[in-house]
Design a protein around this motif. Structure first.
Motif, PDB file in Angstrom:
ATOM      1  N   THR A  36     -25.362  -5.538  26.893  1.00  0.00           N
ATOM      2  CA  THR A  36     -25.040  -4.445  27.737  1.00  0.00           C
ATOM      3  C   THR A  36     -23.423  -4.278  27.682  1.00  0.00           C
ATOM      4  O   THR A  36     -23.038  -3.074  27.451  1.00  0.00           O
ATOM      5  N   CYS A  40     -19.302  -0.842  25.815  1.00  0.00           N
ATOM      6  CA  CYS A  40     -17.911  -0.374  25.788  1.00  0.00           C
ATOM      7  C   CYS A  40     -17.000  -1.383  25.252  1.00  0.00           C
ATOM      8  O   CYS A  40     -16.050  -0.958  25.033  1.00  0.00           O
ATOM      9  N   HIS A  41     -17.109  -2.626  25.620  1.00  0.00           N
ATOM     10  CA  HIS A  41     -16.267  -3.597  25.222  1.00  0.00           C
ATOM     11  C   HIS A  41     -16.092  -3.998  23.662  1.00  0.00           C
ATOM     12  O   HIS A  41     -15.394  -4.689  23.012  1.00  0.00           O
ATOM     13  N   ASN A  52     -11.529   3.047  27.516  1.00  0.00           N
ATOM     14  CA  ASN A  52     -10.705   2.334  28.458  1.00  0.00           C
ATOM     15  C   ASN A  52     -11.204   0.696  28.563  1.00  0.00           C
ATOM     16  O   ASN A  52     -10.782   0.355  29.623  1.00  0.00           O
ATOM     17  N   ALA A  53     -11.991   0.481  27.681  1.00  0.00           N
ATOM     18  CA  ALA A  53     -12.530  -1.129  27.898  1.00  0.00           C
ATOM     19  C   ALA A  53     -11.651  -1.891  26.992  1.00  0.00           C
ATOM     20  O   ALA A  53     -11.572  -1.858  25.910  1.00  0.00           O
ATOM     21  N   LEU A  56     -12.040  -8.440  25.185  1.00  0.00           N
ATOM     22  CA  LEU A  56     -12.193  -9.599  26.085  1.00  0.00           C
ATOM     23  C   LEU A  56     -12.279 -11.023  25.301  1.00  0.00           C
ATOM     24  O   LEU A  56     -12.216 -12.108  25.667  1.00  0.00           O
ATOM     25  N   VAL A  64     -12.056 -14.389  33.314  1.00  0.00           N
ATOM     26  CA  VAL A  64     -13.311 -13.436  33.155  1.00  0.00           C
ATOM     27  C   VAL A  64     -14.290 -13.599  34.783  1.00  0.00           C
ATOM     28  O   VAL A  64     -14.383 -12.579  35.214  1.00  0.00           O
ATOM     29  N   PHE A  71     -14.925  -7.309  40.828  1.00  0.00           N
ATOM     30  CA  PHE A  71     -15.729  -6.052  40.692  1.00  0.00           C
ATOM     31  C   PHE A  71     -16.788  -6.073  41.466  1.00  0.00           C
ATOM     32  O   PHE A  71     -17.079  -5.030  42.041  1.00  0.00           O
ATOM     33  N   ASP A  81      -9.692   3.888  41.544  1.00  0.00           N
ATOM     34  CA  ASP A  81      -9.458   2.832  40.574  1.00  0.00           C
ATOM     35  C   ASP A  81     -10.642   3.531  39.406  1.00  0.00           C
ATOM     36  O   ASP A  81     -11.627   2.990  39.372  1.00  0.00           O
ATOM     37  N   GLY A  84     -11.921   1.229  36.810  1.00  0.00           N
ATOM     38  CA  GLY A  84     -12.466  -0.027  37.513  1.00  0.00           C
ATOM     39  C   GLY A  84     -13.990   0.628  37.774  1.00  0.00           C
ATOM     40  O   GLY A  84     -14.953  -0.347  37.900  1.00  0.00           O
ATOM     41  N   MET A  90     -21.177  -2.343  36.267  1.00  0.00           N
ATOM     42  CA  MET A  90     -21.726  -3.432  35.177  1.00  0.00           C
ATOM     43  C   MET A  90     -21.722  -5.062  35.881  1.00  0.00           C
ATOM     44  O   MET A  90     -22.688  -5.836  35.256  1.00  0.00           O
TER      45      MET A  90
HETATM   46  C1  HEC Z   1     -19.550   1.695  30.816  1.00  0.00           C
HETATM   47  C2  HEC Z   1     -18.425   0.812  30.185  1.00  0.00           C
HETATM   48  C3  HEC Z   1     -18.581  -0.745  30.500  1.00  0.00           C
HETATM   49  C4  HEC Z   1     -19.397  -1.740  30.319  1.00  0.00           C
HETATM   50  C5  HEC Z   1     -20.987  -1.573  29.664  1.00  0.00           C
HETATM   51  C6  HEC Z   1     -18.637  -2.852  30.634  1.00  0.00           C
HETATM   52  N1  HEC Z   1     -17.538  -2.874  30.903  1.00  0.00           N
HETATM   53 FE1  HEC Z   1     -16.248  -4.215  31.382  1.00  0.00          FE
HETATM   54  N2  HEC Z   1     -14.675  -2.887  31.548  1.00  0.00           N
HETATM   55  C7  HEC Z   1     -14.705  -1.572  31.471  1.00  0.00           C
HETATM   56  C8  HEC Z   1     -13.580  -0.838  31.818  1.00  0.00           C
HETATM   57  C9  HEC Z   1     -13.480   0.511  31.593  1.00  0.00           C
HETATM   58  C10 HEC Z   1     -12.926  -1.826  32.023  1.00  0.00           C
HETATM   59  C11 HEC Z   1     -11.330  -1.708  32.405  1.00  0.00           C
HETATM   60  C12 HEC Z   1     -11.239  -1.441  34.048  1.00  0.00           C
HETATM   61  C13 HEC Z   1      -9.717  -1.244  34.528  1.00  0.00           C
HETATM   62  O1  HEC Z   1      -9.039  -0.422  34.132  1.00  0.00           O
HETATM   63  O2  HEC Z   1      -9.354  -1.675  35.480  1.00  0.00           O
HETATM   64  C14 HEC Z   1     -13.374  -2.900  31.947  1.00  0.00           C
HETATM   65  C15 HEC Z   1     -12.915  -4.279  32.323  1.00  0.00           C
HETATM   66  C16 HEC Z   1     -13.618  -5.372  32.460  1.00  0.00           C
HETATM   67  C17 HEC Z   1     -13.051  -6.918  32.724  1.00  0.00           C
HETATM   68  C18 HEC Z   1     -11.526  -7.124  33.214  1.00  0.00           C
HETATM   69  C19 HEC Z   1     -10.767  -7.219  31.728  1.00  0.00           C
HETATM   70  C20 HEC Z   1      -9.124  -7.571  32.533  1.00  0.00           C
HETATM   71  O3  HEC Z   1      -8.545  -8.138  31.648  1.00  0.00           O
HETATM   72  O4  HEC Z   1      -8.999  -7.754  33.778  1.00  0.00           O
HETATM   73  C21 HEC Z   1     -13.902  -7.732  32.251  1.00  0.00           C
HETATM   74  C22 HEC Z   1     -13.776  -9.061  32.572  1.00  0.00           C
HETATM   75  C23 HEC Z   1     -15.225  -6.976  31.860  1.00  0.00           C
HETATM   76  N3  HEC Z   1     -14.895  -5.560  31.943  1.00  0.00           N
HETATM   77  C24 HEC Z   1     -16.242  -7.412  31.589  1.00  0.00           C
HETATM   78  C25 HEC Z   1     -17.455  -7.023  31.363  1.00  0.00           C
HETATM   79  C26 HEC Z   1     -18.790  -7.759  31.096  1.00  0.00           C
HETATM   80  C27 HEC Z   1     -18.869  -9.009  31.121  1.00  0.00           C
HETATM   81  C28 HEC Z   1     -19.704  -6.499  30.915  1.00  0.00           C
HETATM   82  C29 HEC Z   1     -21.301  -6.858  30.720  1.00  0.00           C
HETATM   83  C30 HEC Z   1     -21.812  -7.352  31.905  1.00  0.00           C
HETATM   84  C31 HEC Z   1     -18.794  -5.115  30.970  1.00  0.00           C
HETATM   85  N4  HEC Z   1     -17.532  -5.381  31.088  1.00  0.00           N
HETATM   86  C32 HEC Z   1     -19.756  -4.120  30.676  1.00  0.00           C
HETATM   87  C33 HEC Z   1     -15.986  -0.921  30.940  1.00  0.00           C
HETATM   88  C34 HEC Z   1     -17.089  -1.429  30.753  1.00  0.00           C
END
Ligand code: HEC
Length: 112
Positions: A36, A40-41, A52-53, A56, A64, A71, A81, A84, A90
């Motif tokens: 999932t 985005c990532h 904006n993802a 990682l 993490v 979150f 945010d 965020g 997620m």
């Molecule tokens: C819908 C798109 C989307 C999905 C799907 C998603 N993310 Fe993200 N994620 C983002 C965005 C956008 C940010 C940046 C948030 C911010 O700017 O604060 C982020 C930020 C993060 C961060 C913080 C990174 C940091 O350096 O602080 C982590 C950890 C993360 N995501 C893990 C995950 C994980 C694990 C999953 C799956 C369970 C996931 N994400 C699924 C969009 C997504």
């Protein structure tokens, strides 16, 4: 003397029970959760600027896990945010801390 030892023991028990101790993350279990996240990532956690993802891959597991908890608790991703708020739901798909540890182990492994 004896009382002191009991006091130290009590302090240790308090410390151990207040710190959640989870088994180390299992990257193979985490891979299933990451399916999932990759939308985005990026498939290899390389990040996707258009969404904006951030990247990682290779990120420290403890960092993490802490961000995912933030979150989930609403410390990150609240009103105002914008990015965020896209991430917060997620974190909700990860049922418990073990799932967070597992996905973090998989993310860490992608940095190799
Ligand atoms: C819908 C798109 C989307 C999905 C799907 C998603 N993310 Fe993200 N994620 C983002 C965005 C956008 C940010 C940046 C948030 C911010 O700017 O604060 C982020 C930020 C993060 C961060 C913080 C990174 C940091 O350096 O602080 C982590 C950890 C993360 N995501 C893990 C995950 C994980 C694990 C999953 C799956 C369970 C996931 N994400 C699924 C969009 C997504």
């Amino acid at each position: 003397m004896k009382l002191k030892a009991i006091g130290a023991f009590a302090a240790l028990v308090t410390l151990l029970t207040s710190t959640s101790v989870f088994a180390a993350g299992d990257a193979s279990r985490g891979q299933a959760f990451y399916a999932t996240c990759g939308a985005c990532h990026g498939a290899n956690a390389e990040g996707m600027e258009a969404l904006n993802a951030p990247a990682l891959a290779g990120q420290e597991e403890w960092y993490v896990v802490r961000q995912l908890q933030n979150f989930k608790k609403g410390i990150r991703g609240g009103a105002g945010d914008v990015y965020g708020m896209q991430m917060a739901p997620m974190a909700m798909i990860l049922p418990d801390d073990q799932a967070m540890e597992d996905v973090a182990a998989y993310i860490k492994s992608l940095g190799k």
